[in-house]
Design a protein around this motif. Structure first.
Motif, PDB file in Angstrom:
ATOM      1  N   LYS A 196       3.358   6.217  -4.097  1.00 21.19           N
ATOM      2  CA  LYS A 196       4.108   7.786  -3.082  1.00 21.19           C
ATOM      3  C   LYS A 196       5.507   7.666  -2.423  1.00 21.19           C
ATOM      4  N   ARG A 197       5.357   6.314  -2.150  1.00 22.72           N
ATOM      5  CA  ARG A 197       6.304   5.755  -1.507  1.00 22.72           C
ATOM      6  C   ARG A 197       7.255   5.172  -2.626  1.00 22.72           C
ATOM      7  N   ARG A 210       0.886  -1.517   0.335  1.00 19.70           N
ATOM      8  CA  ARG A 210      -0.373  -0.240  -0.400  1.00 19.70           C
ATOM      9  C   ARG A 210       0.984   0.841  -0.232  1.00 19.70           C
ATOM     10  N   GLY A 211       0.692   2.260  -0.814  1.00 20.56           N
ATOM     11  CA  GLY A 211       1.182   3.542  -0.781  1.00 20.56           C
ATOM     12  C   GLY A 211       2.501   3.334  -1.618  1.00 20.56           C
TER      13      GLY A 211
END
Length: 183
Positions: A138-139, A134-135
């Motif tokens: 963005k990461r 998840r994410g």
């Protein structure tokens, strides 16, 4: 000291994908021997979503082995050549630190120009692990290790073991990482 092409990767197979196109060509695998690079990329490679990938300014995608090693540590799993959907896994070259407009000679004849960073998408997020990561988009953005899209200036073959030499530098231009996250 020049950089080095470690692997040349092309699409292994189209995979089903729940995105708008219905398939993805992110599954790249290393090939042996030289591959011709022309204006639209590497021979035998394909992009499933040509609206967002490929074309003259995104003909070839290069990713640094050093950045792949970083992600192997972060994700606690291997990131083999082609795992990022890259066409070229390279070493000894700060790909994300390259300046937009820089030109590289790869091997004896191929000349490419750095055009910009890879912008991660939801297909890439699903490929990396979906709900398990998840994410991811963005990461990936925040890490500043996007790899670079390249335009083919002079067509020619590329193979594992080819040297990569910087032949023209655009002083003052943003780096690939700076272009990813301006300011």
């Amino acid at each position: 000291m020049p950089g080095l092409v470690l692997d040349v990767c092309v699409v292994h197979r189209l995979r089903p994908d729940p995105g708008a196109v219905g398939v993805t060509a992110i599954d790249k695998q290393p090939v042996t021997g030289p591959v011709k690079a022309g204006p639209y990329g590497l021979y035998a490679d394909v992009q499933a979503d040509r609206k967002h990938h490929g074309g003259l300014d995104k003909a070839v995608y290069a990713y640094a082995a050093e950045d792949a090693e970083y992600w192997s540590g972060e994700l606690s799993r291997p990131t083999p050549p082609g795992w990022f959907g890259e066409n070229l896994r390279v070493s000894g070259l700060d790909v994300s630190g390259a300046r937009i407009g820089d030109r590289w000679r790869i091997g004896e004849r191929l000349v490419v120009e750095v055009t910009g960073p890879r912008i991660p998408c939801q297909t890439f997020a699903r490929w990396v692990g979906g709900a398990d990561e998840r994410g991811w988009v963005k990461r990936f953005l925040q890490a500043g290790r996007p790899g670079a899209y390249l335009r083919v200036v002079d067509a020619g073959p590329v193979a594992a073991g080819d040297a990569i030499d910087l032949i023209a530098r655009v002083d003052g231009a943003p780096t690939v990482a700076e272009a990813l996250v301006p300011g």
